[in-house]
Enzyme design. Structure first.
Site, PDB file in Angstrom:
ATOM      1  N   ASP A   1      68.573  70.125   7.917  1.00 49.41           N
ATOM      2  CA  ASP A   1      68.755  68.731   7.851  1.00 49.41           C
ATOM      3  C   ASP A   1      68.211  69.778  10.052  1.00 49.41           C
ATOM      4  O   ASP A   1      67.270  70.502   9.696  1.00 49.41           O
ATOM      5  CB  ASP A   1      70.316  70.362   8.641  1.00 49.41           C
ATOM      6  CG  ASP A   1      71.422  69.635   9.678  1.00 49.41           C
ATOM      7  OD1 ASP A   1      71.189  68.297   9.307  1.00 49.41           O
ATOM      8  OD2 ASP A   1      71.389  70.415  10.338  1.00 49.41           O
TER       9      ASP A   1
ATOM     10  N   ASP B   1      73.432  73.319   8.773  1.00 50.54           N
ATOM     11  CA  ASP B   1      73.873  74.498   9.417  1.00 50.54           C
ATOM     12  C   ASP B   1      75.615  74.172   8.913  1.00 50.54           C
ATOM     13  O   ASP B   1      76.057  75.001   9.892  1.00 50.54           O
ATOM     14  CB  ASP B   1      74.329  74.202  10.768  1.00 50.54           C
ATOM     15  CG  ASP B   1      73.753  72.791  11.716  1.00 50.54           C
ATOM     16  OD1 ASP B   1      74.294  72.507  10.482  1.00 50.54           O
ATOM     17  OD2 ASP B   1      74.424  72.557  12.556  1.00 50.54           O
TER      18      ASP B   1
ATOM     19  N   LYS C   1      78.177  59.390  10.358  1.00 49.46           N
ATOM     20  CA  LYS C   1      79.332  59.544  11.431  1.00 49.46           C
ATOM     21  C   LYS C   1      80.630  58.663  11.109  1.00 49.46           C
ATOM     22  O   LYS C   1      81.598  59.996  11.495  1.00 49.46           O
ATOM     23  CB  LYS C   1      78.696  59.429  12.851  1.00 49.46           C
ATOM     24  CG  LYS C   1      77.774  60.395  13.465  1.00 49.46           C
ATOM     25  CD  LYS C   1      77.866  61.848  13.310  1.00 49.46           C
ATOM     26  CE  LYS C   1      76.426  63.320  13.493  1.00 49.46           C
ATOM     27  NZ  LYS C   1      76.606  64.183  12.496  1.00 49.46           N
TER      28      LYS C   1
ATOM     29  N   ALA D   1      70.499  68.435  13.920  1.00 48.81           N
ATOM     30  CA  ALA D   1      71.047  69.125  14.973  1.00 48.81           C
ATOM     31  C   ALA D   1      71.672  70.343  14.618  1.00 48.81           C
ATOM     32  O   ALA D   1      72.738  70.605  13.278  1.00 48.81           O
ATOM     33  CB  ALA D   1      72.426  68.087  15.262  1.00 48.81           C
TER      34      ALA D   1
HETATM   35 MG   LIG Z   1      73.475  69.787  11.061  1.00 49.22          MG
END
Ligand SMILES: [Mg+2]
Length: 274
Positions: free
Chosen positions: A11, A183, A52, A13
């Protein structure tokens, strides 16, 4: 003899760049405020990792009773579109600032390259957002072999299609020889749904949800308490392993590599989560 790990798909961010995954959270907060509807950081972070626009809809659905109280009706797709309309510029304003590689990311990529292991990536950012992120990260030395964004034709997390596309572009198989690292809960589900080894990072990303400075300022005991909770959430989502951050990925690479060589496959705990 079986070959070991063929590829790692990371991933962006909160995993390889933007410690704490701060950029999208700040932009969502601003966009909802502009719409006159307050949402908490916790509500925003619940759905991190999704495309998003889908993420915007998910936050509204979660807070729909509060929305009803305030506006006298449930939120619609139109509301989501209006909020997303101000989310995009707010994100672009901050994206370049939050695209620095996390400690260990560049070194991890270098080791993979030396060993002939492909490095792919998936994200919840759109292609135009990724142009900014990849450009900034490359300046600091982080350049994966491939990145895939969700689009109208390629559903994002928790679906596995972005991982399949990486595998095709990088010409790597089987999926059981690929490691996915991310994450968020939706990262873990994406990896499981693809049939890969699914690894969570607890400290650098969305689940702890703190900037590096905020994390450093926390009393040690409180930090380890919060980290334990973050680890638990990722394990509960089905992660095969959870590490603090990408700086801990190399020893894990060795462990999984050995398992693959021995013929072990990632078990499908929690597969097909959508
Ligand atoms: Mg992420």
């Amino acid at each position: 003899m079986l070959k070991g790990v063929q590829g790692v798909i990371c991933d962006w961010a909160g995993t390889m760049v933007d410690f704490g995954s701060l950029s999208p959270v700040a932009a969502f907060k601003e966009a909802f405020e502009r719409y006159g509807f307050e949402v908490s950081f916790e509500e925003i972070r619940t759905f991190m990792g999704m495309l998003k626009f889908e993420h915007t809809k998910a936050i509204l659905a979660l807070a729909k009773e509060r929305f009803l109280k305030q506006f006298g009706r449930y939120p619609t797709e139109e509301d989501a579109r209006a909020i997303y309309h101000s989310f995009e510029p707010a994100l672009f304003d901050s994206l370049a600032h939050y695209s620095k590689p996390i400690r260990g990311a560049v070194q991890f990529a270098e080791v993979l390259k030396q060993r002939g292991i492909q490095l792919g990536s998936t994200t919840g950012y759109t292609c135009s957002m990724m142009e900014v992120v990849t450009h900034e990260a490359a300046k600091e030395g982080y350049r994966p072999d491939c990145y895939v964004s969700p689009s109208a034709y390629l559903p994002g997390r928790p679906h596995p299609f972005m991982i399949y596309k990486n595998a095709i572009e990088l010409e790597i198989y089987p999926l059981s020889s690929i490691i996915k690292i991310g994450d968020t809960i939706s990262d873990i589900h994406e990896g499981l749904n693809a049939g890969c080894w699914s690894i969570g990072v607890a400290m650098s990303g969305n689940e702890l949800g703190l900037s590096y400075e905020e994390m450093e300022a926390l009393p040690k005991e409180l930090l380890s308490e919060k980290c334990a909770l973050a680890r638990k959430r990722l394990y509960d989502a089905g992660a095969h392993y959870v590490i603090d951050g990408i700086w801990e990925a190399l020893p894990l690479l060795e462990i999984i590599n050995e398992k693959i060589i021995q013929g072990e496959k990632p078990c499908l705990i929690g597969f097909a989560r959508v």
